[in-house]
Scaffold this active site. Structure first.
Site, mmCIF file in Angstrom:
data_model
loop_
_atom_site.group_PDB
_atom_site.id
_atom_site.type_symbol
_atom_site.label_atom_id
_atom_site.label_comp_id
_atom_site.label_asym_id
_atom_site.label_seq_id
_atom_site.Cartn_x
_atom_site.Cartn_y
_atom_site.Cartn_z
ATOM 1 N N ARG A 21 0.876 -1.177 0.000
ATOM 2 C CA ARG A 21 0.000 0.000 0.000
ATOM 3 C C ARG A 21 0.908 1.220 0.000
ATOM 4 O O ARG A 21 1.708 1.410 0.921
ATOM 5 C CB ARG A 21 -0.898 0.014 1.234
ATOM 6 C CG ARG A 21 -1.473 1.402 1.496
ATOM 7 C CD ARG A 21 -2.548 1.425 2.533
ATOM 8 N NE ARG A 21 -3.750 0.787 2.016
ATOM 9 C CZ ARG A 21 -4.953 0.919 2.573
ATOM 10 N NH1 ARG A 21 -5.103 1.645 3.672
ATOM 11 N NH2 ARG A 21 -5.998 0.326 2.058
ATOM 12 N N HIS A 59 -7.481 0.825 -6.173
ATOM 13 C CA HIS A 59 -7.676 -0.005 -4.969
ATOM 14 C C HIS A 59 -8.422 -1.277 -5.394
ATOM 15 O O HIS A 59 -9.600 -1.472 -5.050
ATOM 16 C CB HIS A 59 -8.470 0.791 -3.926
ATOM 17 C CG HIS A 59 -8.410 0.237 -2.539
ATOM 18 N ND1 HIS A 59 -7.684 -0.892 -2.205
ATOM 19 C CD2 HIS A 59 -8.997 0.655 -1.380
ATOM 20 C CE1 HIS A 59 -7.826 -1.124 -0.919
ATOM 21 N NE2 HIS A 59 -8.610 -0.212 -0.394
ATOM 22 N N GLN A 74 -10.298 -3.747 -2.833
ATOM 23 C CA GLN A 74 -11.561 -3.217 -2.310
ATOM 24 C C GLN A 74 -12.683 -3.415 -3.336
ATOM 25 O O GLN A 74 -13.791 -3.816 -2.978
ATOM 26 C CB GLN A 74 -11.431 -1.731 -1.973
ATOM 27 C CG GLN A 74 -12.679 -1.135 -1.394
ATOM 28 C CD GLN A 74 -13.005 -1.662 0.001
ATOM 29 O OE1 GLN A 74 -12.168 -1.615 0.882
ATOM 30 N NE2 GLN A 74 -14.214 -2.176 0.191
ATOM 31 N N ASP A 127 -17.123 7.594 -1.200
ATOM 32 C CA ASP A 127 -15.851 7.417 -0.494
ATOM 33 C C ASP A 127 -15.502 8.769 0.131
ATOM 34 O O ASP A 127 -16.122 9.795 -0.195
ATOM 35 C CB ASP A 127 -14.763 6.966 -1.497
ATOM 36 C CG ASP A 127 -13.444 6.611 -0.825
ATOM 37 O OD1 ASP A 127 -13.412 6.410 0.413
ATOM 38 O OD2 ASP A 127 -12.414 6.542 -1.547
ATOM 39 N N CYS A 140 -16.181 1.969 1.228
ATOM 40 C CA CYS A 140 -15.006 1.139 1.529
ATOM 41 C C CYS A 140 -14.533 1.318 2.955
ATOM 42 O O CYS A 140 -13.863 0.441 3.497
ATOM 43 C CB CYS A 140 -13.889 1.430 0.537
ATOM 44 S SG CYS A 140 -13.167 3.078 0.689
ATOM 45 N N ARG A 159 -13.469 -8.152 2.390
ATOM 46 C CA ARG A 159 -12.052 -7.930 2.076
ATOM 47 C C ARG A 159 -11.270 -9.212 2.372
ATOM 48 O O ARG A 159 -10.391 -9.616 1.603
ATOM 49 C CB ARG A 159 -11.481 -6.782 2.930
ATOM 50 C CG ARG A 159 -12.045 -5.400 2.635
ATOM 51 C CD ARG A 159 -11.668 -4.921 1.264
ATOM 52 N NE ARG A 159 -10.216 -4.880 1.063
ATOM 53 C CZ ARG A 159 -9.397 -3.909 1.513
ATOM 54 N NH1 ARG A 159 -9.895 -2.883 2.162
ATOM 55 N NH2 ARG A 159 -8.104 -3.947 1.257
HETATM 56 N N1 CP Z 1 -10.981 0.222 2.872
HETATM 57 C C1 CP Z 1 -9.686 0.153 3.262
HETATM 58 O O1 CP Z 1 -8.779 -0.117 2.489
HETATM 59 O O2 CP Z 1 -9.505 0.337 4.601
HETATM 60 P P1 CP Z 1 -8.118 0.550 5.353
HETATM 61 O O3 CP Z 1 -7.559 1.879 4.904
HETATM 62 O O4 CP Z 1 -8.482 0.532 6.804
HETATM 63 O O5 CP Z 1 -7.191 -0.571 4.982
HETATM 64 N N1 NVA Z 2 -9.814 6.878 -1.237
HETATM 65 C C1 NVA Z 2 -9.378 6.496 0.085
HETATM 66 C C2 NVA Z 2 -9.612 5.045 0.320
HETATM 67 C C3 NVA Z 2 -9.225 4.562 1.694
HETATM 68 C C4 NVA Z 2 -9.380 3.079 1.872
HETATM 69 C C5 NVA Z 2 -7.909 6.837 0.258
HETATM 70 O O1 NVA Z 2 -7.124 6.617 -0.671
HETATM 71 O O2 NVA Z 2 -7.538 7.345 1.320
#
Ligand code: CP
Ligand code: NVA
Length: 306
Positions: free
Chosen positions: A102, A129, A132, A224, A264, A292
């Protein structure tokens, strides 16, 4: 399938293979049937951004598959002190059987996959992502019994979620409408790619500034956060720009009566969505979060099993 970097890279068959494997593993888990498909395997998990769901679901999922996951905070490993992606990819490939990452730049994830010799899974970048979106589509299929022919409405920021959801919808032959404010549109290249995928599968992608048009008769409604990780300095200006894009009861009334609501998470109640919607009868956010685990176990099993 060698990696999971983007849902644009996989075929419709591979997309359904992941969902079907996830459903099978979920059923087995609930029935107490062990599935040590990755016994003796290790996966490195690199995080240069915060996480609750991704970290816990990957780590727990790997354990349930009989393997071991290592949490590597980007600031603790040498990557945070300037070691190259090239060296990191090569070194980790000598130790582990897969890497989940990530991070900010999507190109870093592509480089890890290019230079390493083990499967790489995208656990979120600024651009995409995919894990997700897989969990979201598993959730939709569970609640609606199908994916093909439904209408998905995404209201809000043209961000990583919007991008991966467009790719997923195109693979699943689902129509998707995305409504963003001016200045917060989806990435043009992703939109083009998704439209090309949708043309192949026979679904429609609508990109608009009008949230009412997007949500009209939708089976699935999703939003989101307005401020993604890394955009904290823009928060105040984003709150102003996104005011008309809040998913509230008035807007939701334009969707189908049995529409489900997805997010998400993490969610910011009172901003992108009101409490009555996210905590109301249409919301399936905790099924979505649980999925997930199942979706990612499927991805790991498909990519890393012998
Ligand atoms: N939705 C998601 O990816 O959550 P986190 O940022 O908690 O991993
Ligand atoms: N769009 C958000 C998703 C978090 C899971 C971000 O990138 O922070």
């Amino acid at each position: 399938m060698k990696h999971l970097l983007s849902l644009h890279d996989i075929t419709t068959e591979e997309f359904y293979q992941i969902l079907d494997t996830a459903a099978k593993l979920k059923k087995e888990l609930k029935a107490g049937i062990p599935h040590p498909i990755l016994k003796g395997k290790s996966m490195a998990m690199i995080f240069t951004k915060s996480s609750t769901r991704t970290r816990v679901s990957f780590e727990t999922g790997m354990f349930q598959l009989g393997g071991h996951a290592l949490y590597l905070n980007g600031n603790d490993i040498q990557l945070g002190r300037g070691e190259s992606i090239y060296d990191t990819a090569n070194v980790l490939s000598r130790f582990v059987d897969g890497i989940m990452i990530r991070t900010f730049a999507h190109s870093d994830v592509e480089d890890l996959a290019k230079y390493g010799s083990v499967p790489v899974i995208n656990g979120l970048t600024d651009l995409l992502h995919p894990c997700q979106a897989l969990a979201d589509f598993l959730t939709i299929r569970e609640h609606k019994g199908r994916l093909e022919g439904l209408k998905f409405a995404y209201i809000g920021d043209g961000n990583n979620m919007a991008h991966s959801l467009m790719y997923a919808a195109a693979k699943a032959k689902m129509d998707i409408a995305v409504a963003t404010p001016k200045g917060y549109e989806c990435n043009a290249e992703v939109a083009e790619n998704a439209k090309a995928d949708a043309k192949k599968s026979g679904s429609n992608i609508t990109i608009t500034y009008d949230p009412v048009e997007a949500i009209k008769d939708a089976d699935v409604v999703c939003t989101d956060t307005w401020t993604s990780m890394g955009q904290e300095a823009e928060k105040a200006e984003r709150i102003k720009a996104f005011g008309d894009y809040q998913v509230n009861a008035k807007l939701f009334a334009n969707a189908k009566g049995d529409a489900i609501f997805l997010h998400c998470l993490p969610a910011y109640r009172g901003y992108e969505v009101t409490e009555d919607i996210i905590d109301g009868p249409h919301s399936v956010i905790f099924d979505e979060a649980e999925n997930r685990l199942h979706a990612q176990k499927a991805v790991m099993a498909i990519l890393m099993a012998d």
